[in-house]
Design a protein around this motif. Structure first.
Motif, PDB file in Angstrom:
ATOM      1  N   LEU A   1      59.728  76.515  23.821  1.00 27.57           N
ATOM      2  CA  LEU A   1      60.512  75.323  24.133  1.00 27.57           C
ATOM      3  C   LEU A   1      59.746  74.244  24.884  1.00 27.57           C
ATOM      4  CD1 LEU A   1      63.905  77.007  25.093  1.00 27.57           C
ATOM      5  CD2 LEU A   1      63.108  76.209  22.855  1.00 27.57           C
ATOM      6  N   GLY A   2      58.534  74.533  25.329  1.00 22.35           N
ATOM      7  CA  GLY A   2      57.748  73.495  25.989  1.00 22.35           C
ATOM      8  C   GLY A   2      58.455  72.852  27.164  1.00 22.35           C
ATOM      9  N   GLY A   3      59.195  73.651  27.939  1.00 24.28           N
ATOM     10  CA  GLY A   3      59.836  73.133  29.149  1.00 24.28           C
ATOM     11  C   GLY A   3      61.256  72.656  28.977  1.00 24.28           C
ATOM     12  N   LEU A   4      61.793  72.656  27.741  1.00 24.86           N
ATOM     13  CA  LEU A   4      63.182  72.248  27.540  1.00 24.86           C
ATOM     14  C   LEU A   4      64.135  73.231  28.210  1.00 24.86           C
ATOM     15  CD1 LEU A   4      63.117  71.242  23.748  1.00 24.86           C
ATOM     16  CD2 LEU A   4      63.314  69.687  25.709  1.00 24.86           C
ATOM     17  N   ASP A   5      65.310  72.738  28.595  1.00 20.90           N
ATOM     18  CA  ASP A   5      66.319  73.604  29.191  1.00 20.90           C
ATOM     19  C   ASP A   5      66.717  74.698  28.188  1.00 20.90           C
ATOM     20  OD1 ASP A   5      68.388  73.867  31.509  1.00 20.90           O
ATOM     21  OD2 ASP A   5      69.546  74.056  29.664  1.00 20.90           O
ATOM     22  N   LYS A   6      66.821  75.926  28.676  1.00 17.75           N
ATOM     23  CA  LYS A   6      67.017  77.065  27.778  1.00 17.75           C
ATOM     24  C   LYS A   6      68.481  77.325  27.413  1.00 17.75           C
ATOM     25  CE  LYS A   6      62.894  79.438  29.550  1.00 17.75           C
ATOM     26  NZ  LYS A   6      62.355  80.682  30.162  1.00 17.75           N
ATOM     27  N   GLY A   7      69.411  76.798  28.202  1.00 16.61           N
ATOM     28  CA  GLY A   7      70.823  77.154  28.043  1.00 16.61           C
ATOM     29  C   GLY A   7      71.376  76.939  26.650  1.00 16.61           C
ATOM     30  N   ALA A   8      71.172  75.750  26.091  1.00 20.27           N
ATOM     31  CA  ALA A   8      71.731  75.435  24.774  1.00 20.27           C
ATOM     32  C   ALA A   8      71.130  76.327  23.689  1.00 20.27           C
ATOM     33  CB  ALA A   8      71.493  73.967  24.447  1.00 20.27           C
TER      34      ALA A   8
END
Length: 304
Positions: free
Chosen positions: A255-262
């Motif tokens: 994810l390259g730092g994107l928020d994991k929740g979604a």
């Protein structure tokens, strides 16, 4: 011949992770042990509400039903209760029809020392100190966070893992923390063909993989995912590490730092394990989450 758990996936869980004991815990904190004991005995015929890890446990045990026998998964109750106050917990287990028959009631002390005796591959608890002690002893363990997420009822168990300091050691994460992203990326590029050392959840993942291997990929009751902040080119070392371990991960999200929740919600995870509390708190808005207080990030925050 003595009973053996050889070949089984064994998961140990605390009573407060399995059931909602918030009201009785409030009695204990406000009025002490004697009042807590009296409260539990007075209410021991009233079934407790499911806790945050209840849907996960139900799916784990459901694998035995899908397999047609009870030789695949064993769930053990590890509790700080005494057997007297713990009777309500066992009554609740019977109420929900959970095939949990083995337990250790530690009488107010940490039950983590029985993780090894039962041969558990994973210990889940709401008591962070018990989890830290289990991790320090070399066992996979996580603190289950409060979550409003509802368990899915499709029968397939979906487990998601972070990479560094969970499945893998924190050796690369230490470089990132100490020297920054550029140094981390360069190290991973240079060491792409060198497998990472195993983290605290390597053994649990391997046990899951052995269980998965008994089913065809199309009929497997378990699906796994790696959900990591890594991105290319740091992905290559991860892929080669899992290949060297001979372990299958069904889905990998870089994810390259994107928020994991979604992404965890899209994967429909029944539980997600991560070493960073902020990622767990984000995940808990969507799915059940277990914080793994291990590695350099937790050392710096004082949680390890």
């Amino acid at each position: 011949m003595p009973v053996s758990f050889d070949g089984k996936l064994v998961v140990a869980i605390s009573s407060r992770a399995l059931f909602n004991l918030s009201e009785s815990h409030r009695v204990f904190e406000e009025h002490g042990l004697d009042a807590y004991r009296e409260y539990q005995v007075a209410h021991e015929d009233e079934a407790l509400e499911p806790g945050d890890a209840f849907p996960l446990v139900r799916k784990l045990l459901g694998i035995n039903t899908l397999a047609g026998d009870d030789t695949r998964v064993e769930v053990i109750l590890l509790s700080r209760n005494s057997s007297d106050t713990g009777l309500r917990v066992f009554n609740s287990i019977e109420h929900y029809g959970l095939p949990i028959t083995r337990a250790a009631f530690a009488g107010g002390q940490s039950p983590h020392r029985y993780v090894s005796a039962f041969g558990a591959h994973l210990f889940l608890s709401t008591a962070a100190e018990d989890v830290r002690e289990a991790l320090a002893a070399g066992y996979a363990a996580a603190t289950i966070l409060p979550s409003g997420a509802l368990g899915r009822h499709d029968g397939q168990l979906r487990i998601a893992f972070d990479g560094d300091a969970v499945l893998f050691s924190d050796e690369s994460e230490r470089i990132f923390q100490e020297s920054g992203l550029e140094a981390f990326a360069e190290n991973e590029r240079r060491a792409a063909h060198e497998p990472l050392s195993g983290g605290p959840f390597k053994g649990f993942l391997s046990a899951l993989h052995r269980l998965q291997s008994e089913f065809s990929p199309e009929q497997s009751p378990i699906r796994t995912a790696l959900v990591t902040a890594r991105s290319a080119p740091a992905h290559e070392r991860v892929v080669r590490t899992l290949r060297a371990w001979g372990v299958r991960i069904d889905e990998s999200l870089f994810l390259g730092g994107l928020d994991k929740g979604a992404f965890l919600e899209a994967f429909a995870a029944d539980v997600f394990f991560d070493d960073q509390a902020r990622h767990c708190e984000s995940a808990a808005r969507h799915v059940a989450a277990g914080h793994v207080p291990h590695g350099v990030t937790n050392e710096r925050s004082g949680e390890a």
